[in-house]
Design an enzyme around this catalytic site. Structure first.
Site, PDB file in Angstrom:
ATOM      1  N   MET A   1       0.792  -1.286  -0.087  1.00  0.00           N
ATOM      2  CA  MET A   1       0.006  -0.089  -0.046  1.00  0.00           C
ATOM      3  C   MET A   1       0.866   1.259  -0.005  1.00  0.00           C
ATOM      4  O   MET A   1       0.375   2.197   0.447  1.00  0.00           O
ATOM      5  CB  MET A   1      -0.801  -0.164   1.096  1.00  0.00           C
ATOM      6  CG  MET A   1      -1.870  -1.246   1.048  1.00  0.00           C
ATOM      7  SD  MET A   1      -3.456  -1.077   2.167  1.00  0.00           S
ATOM      8  CE  MET A   1      -2.721  -0.662   3.705  1.00  0.00           C
ATOM      9  N   GLY A   2       2.118   1.155  -0.435  1.00  0.00           N
ATOM     10  CA  GLY A   2       3.043   2.239  -0.515  1.00  0.00           C
ATOM     11  C   GLY A   2       3.636   2.505   0.950  1.00  0.00           C
ATOM     12  O   GLY A   2       3.695   1.634   2.029  1.00  0.00           O
TER      13      GLY A   2
ATOM     14  N   HIS B   1       9.716  -3.696   2.850  1.00  0.00           N
ATOM     15  CA  HIS B   1       9.137  -3.892   1.565  1.00  0.00           C
ATOM     16  C   HIS B   1      10.424  -4.123   0.612  1.00  0.00           C
ATOM     17  O   HIS B   1      10.415  -5.063  -0.100  1.00  0.00           O
ATOM     18  CB  HIS B   1       8.542  -2.726   1.058  1.00  0.00           C
ATOM     19  CG  HIS B   1       7.314  -2.441   1.862  1.00  0.00           C
ATOM     20  ND1 HIS B   1       7.197  -1.401   2.680  1.00  0.00           N
ATOM     21  CD2 HIS B   1       6.004  -3.023   1.636  1.00  0.00           C
ATOM     22  CE1 HIS B   1       6.078  -1.081   3.145  1.00  0.00           C
ATOM     23  NE2 HIS B   1       5.388  -2.310   2.777  1.00  0.00           N
TER      24      HIS B   1
ATOM     25  N   ASP C   1       3.046  -9.324   9.167  1.00  0.00           N
ATOM     26  CA  ASP C   1       1.558  -9.161   8.832  1.00  0.00           C
ATOM     27  C   ASP C   1       1.261 -10.983   9.161  1.00  0.00           C
ATOM     28  O   ASP C   1       0.629 -11.226   8.015  1.00  0.00           O
ATOM     29  CB  ASP C   1       0.989  -8.608   7.686  1.00  0.00           C
ATOM     30  CG  ASP C   1       1.275  -7.214   7.743  1.00  0.00           C
ATOM     31  OD1 ASP C   1       0.799  -6.509   8.682  1.00  0.00           O
ATOM     32  OD2 ASP C   1       1.866  -6.665   6.830  1.00  0.00           O
TER      33      ASP C   1
ATOM     34  N   GLN D   1      -2.340 -12.131   8.028  1.00  0.00           N
ATOM     35  CA  GLN D   1      -2.928 -11.782   6.712  1.00  0.00           C
ATOM     36  C   GLN D   1      -2.053 -12.574   5.825  1.00  0.00           C
ATOM     37  O   GLN D   1      -2.707 -13.131   4.722  1.00  0.00           O
ATOM     38  CB  GLN D   1      -2.038 -10.264   6.249  1.00  0.00           C
ATOM     39  CG  GLN D   1      -2.194  -9.942   4.746  1.00  0.00           C
ATOM     40  CD  GLN D   1      -1.678  -8.659   4.430  1.00  0.00           C
ATOM     41  OE1 GLN D   1      -2.557  -7.721   4.604  1.00  0.00           O
ATOM     42  NE2 GLN D   1      -0.464  -8.236   4.056  1.00  0.00           N
TER      43      GLN D   1
ATOM     44  N   VAL E   1      11.420  -7.396   9.152  1.00  0.00           N
ATOM     45  CA  VAL E   1      12.592  -6.728   9.173  1.00  0.00           C
ATOM     46  C   VAL E   1      12.448  -5.689  10.485  1.00  0.00           C
ATOM     47  O   VAL E   1      11.245  -5.013  10.430  1.00  0.00           O
ATOM     48  CB  VAL E   1      12.820  -5.872   7.806  1.00  0.00           C
ATOM     49  CG1 VAL E   1      14.220  -4.927   8.031  1.00  0.00           C
ATOM     50  CG2 VAL E   1      12.818  -6.879   6.695  1.00  0.00           C
TER      51      VAL E   1
ATOM     52  N   SER F   1       4.636   0.952   7.788  1.00  0.00           N
ATOM     53  CA  SER F   1       4.453   2.138   7.144  1.00  0.00           C
ATOM     54  C   SER F   1       3.777   3.056   8.524  1.00  0.00           C
ATOM     55  O   SER F   1       3.751   4.203   8.406  1.00  0.00           O
ATOM     56  CB  SER F   1       3.235   1.771   6.095  1.00  0.00           C
ATOM     57  OG  SER F   1       3.951   0.979   5.256  1.00  0.00           O
TER      58      SER F   1
HETATM   59  O1  PAF Z   1      -0.027  -5.513   3.599  1.00  0.00           O
HETATM   60  C1  PAF Z   1      -0.503  -4.871   2.781  1.00  0.00           C
HETATM   61  O2  PAF Z   1       0.229  -3.700   2.489  1.00  0.00           O
HETATM   62  C2  PAF Z   1      -1.978  -4.973   2.240  1.00  0.00           C
HETATM   63  O3  PAF Z   1      -2.648  -5.430   3.286  1.00  0.00           O
HETATM   64  C3  PAF Z   1      -1.751  -5.771   0.887  1.00  0.00           C
HETATM   65  C4  PAF Z   1      -1.355  -7.130   1.036  1.00  0.00           C
HETATM   66  C5  PAF Z   1      -1.058  -4.921  -0.114  1.00  0.00           C
HETATM   67  C6  PAF Z   1      -3.351  -5.811   0.298  1.00  0.00           C
HETATM   68  O4  PAF Z   1      -3.902  -4.422   0.219  1.00  0.00           O
END
Ligand code: PAF
Length: 282
Positions: free
Chosen positions: A30-31, A37, A151, A154, A177, A187
């Protein structure tokens, strides 16, 4: 690095790459990118011919009182950071490109995964995540998908999504990390003021300490959990949850077992932070 906004255009380009037998590694984000990342991009680059990174702040995974509108959107800074690694395609679709007005389909995730831990406090969140990830996977059709272990829930939901819907992609979950002092990179760390940043350290310290105690069997699961939560409560503003669960099913544990996942979400000031550790007996 080529920036692409149209899903159809990216699908066409990657279709041609696949005809040339190129493998594609995909990092959805999500930037507001950080070193966490970048570690996913490095892994994708190592293991594939082509790397695609998406930046899309997905409205369907935010609740009505969450930070969707104020979620950091810093494309310029993200692009500068991505110069440190090799990304072939940067995919930045608009909200209507992903969710046109007549969008009517979403992915429902079983309550045992989606309504526990974070899902208990963020209704609809994992349905939003599963839906957007399914859409992104259909657009990119990668060989491998890269996710961060920070996450954890997730990653568990997405692994199950890929398995249950017979998607032809390998899910690679890469280690969290951390900053030098142990804080998991996120973020949302940028929301913390210096005093909150100091207190945010309590999450990783509590998890590491609990892992040490559990590995040395210094008490029962319940007593060690209670002690840890008490300590954590003194440092943060609110412990939303602190659970010891089975790493595969996310079911809460009553007794110590060979492999366990400890997950927490805490508020420090107004910022909600999550972290976890996996405990594994040799
Ligand atoms: O972890 C994230 O940044 C978001 O939940 C993802 C996996 C890009 C989905 O929007």
């Amino acid at each position: 690095m080529k920036m692409i906004r149209s899903p159809q255009r990216l699908q066409k380009i990657l279709g041609k790459e696949r005809l040339r037998k190129k493998t594609v590694g995909f990092v959805p984000t999500m930037g507001a990118l950080h070193e966490g990342h970048l570690s996913l991009v490095k892994a994708a680059d190592r293991e594939n011919d082509i790397t695609v990174l998406s930046i899309f702040v997905n409205p369907s995974q935010f609740g009505p009182n969450e930070d969707f509108s104020k979620y950091p959107r810093v494309l310029g800074a993200d692009k500068r950071l991505l110069r440190k690694v090799k990304v072939d395609y940067l995919f930045c679709p608009s909200v209507p490109a992903i969710y046109p007005k007549d969008h009517a389909t979403c992915v429902a995730v079983g309550a045992e995964l989606a309504e526990v831990l974070c899902g208990k406090f963020r209704p609809g969140h994992f349905q939003g995540v599963a839906t957007v990830v399914a859409k992104l996977l259909n657009i990119v059709a990668p060989s491998r998908l890269y996710l961060g272990a920070k996450d954890y829930q997730q990653a568990t939901v997405i692994r199950r999504l890929v398995n249950d819907l017979n998607m032809n992609v390998r899910v690679r979950v890469m280690p969290t990390v951390r900053e030098k002092d142990g804080l998991a990179m996120s973020s949302r760390n940028r929301y913390l003021n210096p005093e909150e940043r100091r207190r945010a350290l309590a999450l990783s310290h509590a998890l590491f300490e609990l892992r040490r105690c559990l590995l040395k069997k210094k008490g029962t699961l319940a007593s060690l959990r209670t002690q840890t939560v008490r300590k954590l409560e003194k440092a943060v503003d609110r412990v939303q949850y602190f659970e010891i669960v089975d790493p595969a099913t996310l079911a809460p544990l009553k007794k110590i077992q060979r492999k366990m996942a400890v997950l927490t979400a805490c508020f420090v000031g107004k910022t909600r932070l999550i972290d976890n550790v996996i405990i594994s007996f040799p």
